[in-house]
Design a protein around this motif. Sequence first.
Motif, PDB file in Angstrom:
ATOM      1  N   GLU A 165      15.021 -17.386 -34.237  1.00  0.00           N
ATOM      2  CA  GLU A 165      14.314 -18.308 -33.344  1.00  0.00           C
ATOM      3  C   GLU A 165      14.894 -18.250 -31.935  1.00  0.00           C
ATOM      4  OE1 GLU A 165      12.009 -21.243 -31.536  1.00  0.00           O
ATOM      5  OE2 GLU A 165      11.682 -19.906 -33.254  1.00  0.00           O
ATOM      6  N   LEU A 166      16.208 -18.153 -31.833  1.00  0.00           N
ATOM      7  CA  LEU A 166      16.834 -18.039 -30.515  1.00  0.00           C
ATOM      8  C   LEU A 166      16.347 -16.780 -29.808  1.00  0.00           C
ATOM      9  CD1 LEU A 166      18.841 -18.870 -28.330  1.00  0.00           C
ATOM     10  CD2 LEU A 166      20.650 -17.751 -29.657  1.00  0.00           C
ATOM     11  N   GLY A 167      16.332 -15.648 -30.512  1.00  0.00           N
ATOM     12  CA  GLY A 167      15.868 -14.409 -29.912  1.00  0.00           C
ATOM     13  C   GLY A 167      14.414 -14.491 -29.482  1.00  0.00           C
ATOM     14  N   SER A 168      13.568 -15.072 -30.324  1.00  0.00           N
ATOM     15  CA  SER A 168      12.149 -15.197 -29.991  1.00  0.00           C
ATOM     16  C   SER A 168      11.951 -16.109 -28.787  1.00  0.00           C
ATOM     17  CB  SER A 168      11.373 -15.747 -31.191  1.00  0.00           C
ATOM     18  OG  SER A 168      11.437 -14.852 -32.278  1.00  0.00           O
ATOM     19  N   PHE A 169      12.722 -17.188 -28.744  1.00  0.00           N
ATOM     20  CA  PHE A 169      12.581 -18.123 -27.627  1.00  0.00           C
ATOM     21  C   PHE A 169      13.002 -17.458 -26.316  1.00  0.00           C
ATOM     22  CE2 PHE A 169      14.362 -21.377 -24.828  1.00  0.00           C
ATOM     23  CZ  PHE A 169      13.268 -22.221 -24.690  1.00  0.00           C
ATOM     24  N   LEU A 170      14.149 -16.777 -26.317  1.00  0.00           N
ATOM     25  CA  LEU A 170      14.599 -16.104 -25.097  1.00  0.00           C
ATOM     26  C   LEU A 170      13.597 -15.043 -24.658  1.00  0.00           C
ATOM     27  CD1 LEU A 170      18.403 -15.660 -25.902  1.00  0.00           C
ATOM     28  CD2 LEU A 170      17.370 -17.332 -24.353  1.00  0.00           C
ATOM     29  N   ARG A 171      13.055 -14.317 -25.614  1.00  0.00           N
ATOM     30  CA  ARG A 171      12.078 -13.273 -25.291  1.00  0.00           C
ATOM     31  C   ARG A 171      10.825 -13.877 -24.652  1.00  0.00           C
ATOM     32  NH1 ARG A 171      12.687 -10.972 -29.655  1.00  0.00           N
ATOM     33  NH2 ARG A 171      10.983 -11.887 -30.882  1.00  0.00           N
ATOM     34  N   ALA A 172      10.365 -15.018 -25.180  1.00  0.00           N
ATOM     35  CA  ALA A 172       9.180 -15.666 -24.630  1.00  0.00           C
ATOM     36  C   ALA A 172       9.436 -16.196 -23.223  1.00  0.00           C
ATOM     37  CB  ALA A 172       8.735 -16.803 -25.552  1.00  0.00           C
ATOM     38  N   ARG A 173      10.608 -16.781 -22.994  1.00  0.00           N
ATOM     39  CA  ARG A 173      10.909 -17.304 -21.667  1.00  0.00           C
ATOM     40  C   ARG A 173      11.080 -16.165 -20.663  1.00  0.00           C
ATOM     41  NH1 ARG A 173       9.553 -19.995 -19.458  1.00  0.00           N
ATOM     42  NH2 ARG A 173      11.172 -21.027 -18.250  1.00  0.00           N
ATOM     43  N   ARG A 174      11.678 -15.051 -21.110  1.00  0.00           N
ATOM     44  CA  ARG A 174      11.839 -13.888 -20.224  1.00  0.00           C
ATOM     45  C   ARG A 174      10.474 -13.357 -19.813  1.00  0.00           C
ATOM     46  NH1 ARG A 174      11.733  -8.585 -21.593  1.00  0.00           N
ATOM     47  NH2 ARG A 174      12.081  -8.976 -23.825  1.00  0.00           N
ATOM     48  N   ALA A 175       9.552 -13.282 -20.767  1.00  0.00           N
ATOM     49  CA  ALA A 175       8.229 -12.740 -20.478  1.00  0.00           C
ATOM     50  C   ALA A 175       7.414 -13.645 -19.560  1.00  0.00           C
ATOM     51  CB  ALA A 175       7.469 -12.517 -21.787  1.00  0.00           C
ATOM     52  N   ALA A 176       7.718 -14.940 -19.575  1.00  0.00           N
ATOM     53  CA  ALA A 176       6.937 -15.889 -18.782  1.00  0.00           C
ATOM     54  C   ALA A 176       7.471 -16.070 -17.367  1.00  0.00           C
ATOM     55  CB  ALA A 176       6.902 -17.242 -19.485  1.00  0.00           C
ATOM     56  N   LEU A 177       8.641 -15.504 -17.072  1.00  0.00           N
ATOM     57  CA  LEU A 177       9.284 -15.764 -15.788  1.00  0.00           C
ATOM     58  C   LEU A 177       8.801 -14.781 -14.728  1.00  0.00           C
ATOM     59  CD1 LEU A 177      11.368 -17.795 -14.745  1.00  0.00           C
ATOM     60  CD2 LEU A 177      13.132 -16.076 -15.140  1.00  0.00           C
ATOM     61  N   ASP A 178       8.479 -15.289 -13.570  1.00  0.00           N
ATOM     62  CA  ASP A 178       8.046 -14.473 -12.445  1.00  0.00           C
ATOM     63  C   ASP A 178       9.266 -13.814 -11.810  1.00  0.00           C
ATOM     64  OD1 ASP A 178       7.006 -13.324 -10.181  1.00  0.00           O
ATOM     65  OD2 ASP A 178       6.182 -15.180  -9.355  1.00  0.00           O
ATOM     66  N   PRO A 179       9.312 -12.481 -11.713  1.00  0.00           N
ATOM     67  CA  PRO A 179      10.471 -11.815 -11.101  1.00  0.00           C
ATOM     68  C   PRO A 179      10.795 -12.329  -9.701  1.00  0.00           C
ATOM     69  CG  PRO A 179       9.065 -10.212 -12.184  1.00  0.00           C
ATOM     70  CD  PRO A 179       8.327 -11.514 -12.206  1.00  0.00           C
ATOM     71  N   VAL A 180       9.771 -12.675  -8.945  1.00  0.00           N
ATOM     72  CA  VAL A 180       9.986 -13.152  -7.575  1.00  0.00           C
ATOM     73  C   VAL A 180      10.825 -14.429  -7.576  1.00  0.00           C
ATOM     74  CG1 VAL A 180       8.846 -13.970  -5.475  1.00  0.00           C
ATOM     75  CG2 VAL A 180       7.857 -12.074  -6.779  1.00  0.00           C
ATOM     76  N   SER A 181      10.682 -15.273  -8.615  1.00  0.00           N
ATOM     77  CA  SER A 181      11.389 -16.554  -8.655  1.00  0.00           C
ATOM     78  C   SER A 181      12.888 -16.379  -8.822  1.00  0.00           C
ATOM     79  CB  SER A 181      10.839 -17.424  -9.796  1.00  0.00           C
ATOM     80  OG  SER A 181      11.186 -16.887 -11.068  1.00  0.00           O
ATOM     81  N   VAL A 182      13.347 -15.199  -9.247  1.00  0.00           N
ATOM     82  CA  VAL A 182      14.774 -14.951  -9.398  1.00  0.00           C
ATOM     83  C   VAL A 182      15.282 -13.964  -8.351  1.00  0.00           C
ATOM     84  CG1 VAL A 182      14.780 -15.497 -11.854  1.00  0.00           C
ATOM     85  CG2 VAL A 182      14.411 -13.129 -11.120  1.00  0.00           C
ATOM     86  N   ARG A 212      12.576  -7.749 -17.251  1.00  0.00           N
ATOM     87  CA  ARG A 212      13.067  -6.812 -18.251  1.00  0.00           C
ATOM     88  C   ARG A 212      14.372  -7.338 -18.839  1.00  0.00           C
ATOM     89  NH1 ARG A 212      11.609  -3.080 -13.975  1.00  0.00           N
ATOM     90  NH2 ARG A 212       9.797  -1.817 -14.579  1.00  0.00           N
ATOM     91  N   ARG A 213      14.700  -6.876 -20.030  1.00  0.00           N
ATOM     92  CA  ARG A 213      15.968  -7.278 -20.646  1.00  0.00           C
ATOM     93  C   ARG A 213      17.142  -6.915 -19.755  1.00  0.00           C
ATOM     94  NH1 ARG A 213      14.759  -5.143 -26.808  1.00  0.00           N
ATOM     95  NH2 ARG A 213      13.741  -7.055 -27.583  1.00  0.00           N
ATOM     96  N   GLU A 214      17.084  -5.734 -19.158  1.00  0.00           N
ATOM     97  CA  GLU A 214      18.188  -5.296 -18.310  1.00  0.00           C
ATOM     98  C   GLU A 214      18.365  -6.224 -17.112  1.00  0.00           C
ATOM     99  OE1 GLU A 214      15.657  -3.509 -19.290  1.00  0.00           O
ATOM    100  OE2 GLU A 214      16.520  -2.016 -20.676  1.00  0.00           O
ATOM    101  N   GLU A 215      17.258  -6.740 -16.594  1.00  0.00           N
ATOM    102  CA  GLU A 215      17.343  -7.634 -15.448  1.00  0.00           C
ATOM    103  C   GLU A 215      17.969  -8.978 -15.838  1.00  0.00           C
ATOM    104  OE1 GLU A 215      13.436  -5.913 -13.031  1.00  0.00           O
ATOM    105  OE2 GLU A 215      13.205  -7.507 -14.532  1.00  0.00           O
ATOM    106  N   VAL A 216      17.565  -9.512 -16.987  1.00  0.00           N
ATOM    107  CA  VAL A 216      18.157 -10.762 -17.466  1.00  0.00           C
ATOM    108  C   VAL A 216      19.657 -10.568 -17.687  1.00  0.00           C
ATOM    109  CG1 VAL A 216      18.213 -12.434 -19.358  1.00  0.00           C
ATOM    110  CG2 VAL A 216      16.024 -11.583 -18.493  1.00  0.00           C
TER     111      VAL A 216
END
Length: 267
Positions: free
Chosen positions: A10-27, A41-45
């Motif tokens: 569940e932790l992995g799925s949650f992190l994956r979903a939040r990563r996919a929903a995040l706008d790169p520009v916002s970081v 991308r995973r590498e960016e996180v």
Amino acid sequence: MNTAAERRRELGSFLRARRAALDPVSVGLPPPGPRRRGGLRREEVATLSGVSATWYTWLEQGRDIQPSRQVLDALARTLHLTSAEHAYVLSLAGYAPLPAATAGAGRTAPGHVRRLLDALAGFPAYAIAPDWTITGWNTAYAALYPNVATVDPGERNLLWLVFTDPYVRDLLPDWETTSRRFLAEFRAEAGPRLGDLARTPVIQRLLAASEGFRAAWQDHHIEGFTSRERLFHHPTAGVLRYEHHRLAPADHPDLHVVIYTPSSAHP
């Protein structure tokens, strides 16, 4: 989720979903190119959080690794998690919930909490912040303790009033016991935040102004809150008996709503 493996998935799925929903520009990353889908991308996180890409990949895959709390805090910042999402991530990893905030609580309870207090017509009720500042009250509480409406806002703190206001001392026939119990409950609730709260102006002023508070503070007594009967000697209404209850709004767990309901022995 009954097993550690389920929580890791569940932790992995949650992190994956939040990563996919995040706008790169916002970081602070450039906008995604025309052939790239949104999200990080995973590498960016991993880079933004200070961990290796391989390790972060394992975390999303639900592998049997134990992330530290500091790493999870870094991931929460990178993924712009809300406080509720951050607490959820920590719980999945087996860590205690985040302590309630001690700053920014404000001196006025949210509107819906004030409306709740008003709806408890006839039952004295008030709301307190983590440092026990009284942030709201209803008419029935003002009738029980009129000074709450007139005291300087900087002194509208339950501990300060209990230990310094002569009206409260006269109102409570068991003041010696009740005042010490309040402080013991305050300590129990503060837990790891006690050091921060001890440095707040109200505690420092109490240590300087009240001998009774200084003595009780040095006792280091701890006692969890329990609903119980309370006795008051009101100057006009006479002897009043109430049951003392306390609730925390689910959307504002940093606040406590205190309610006095008539006990069976109430006149």
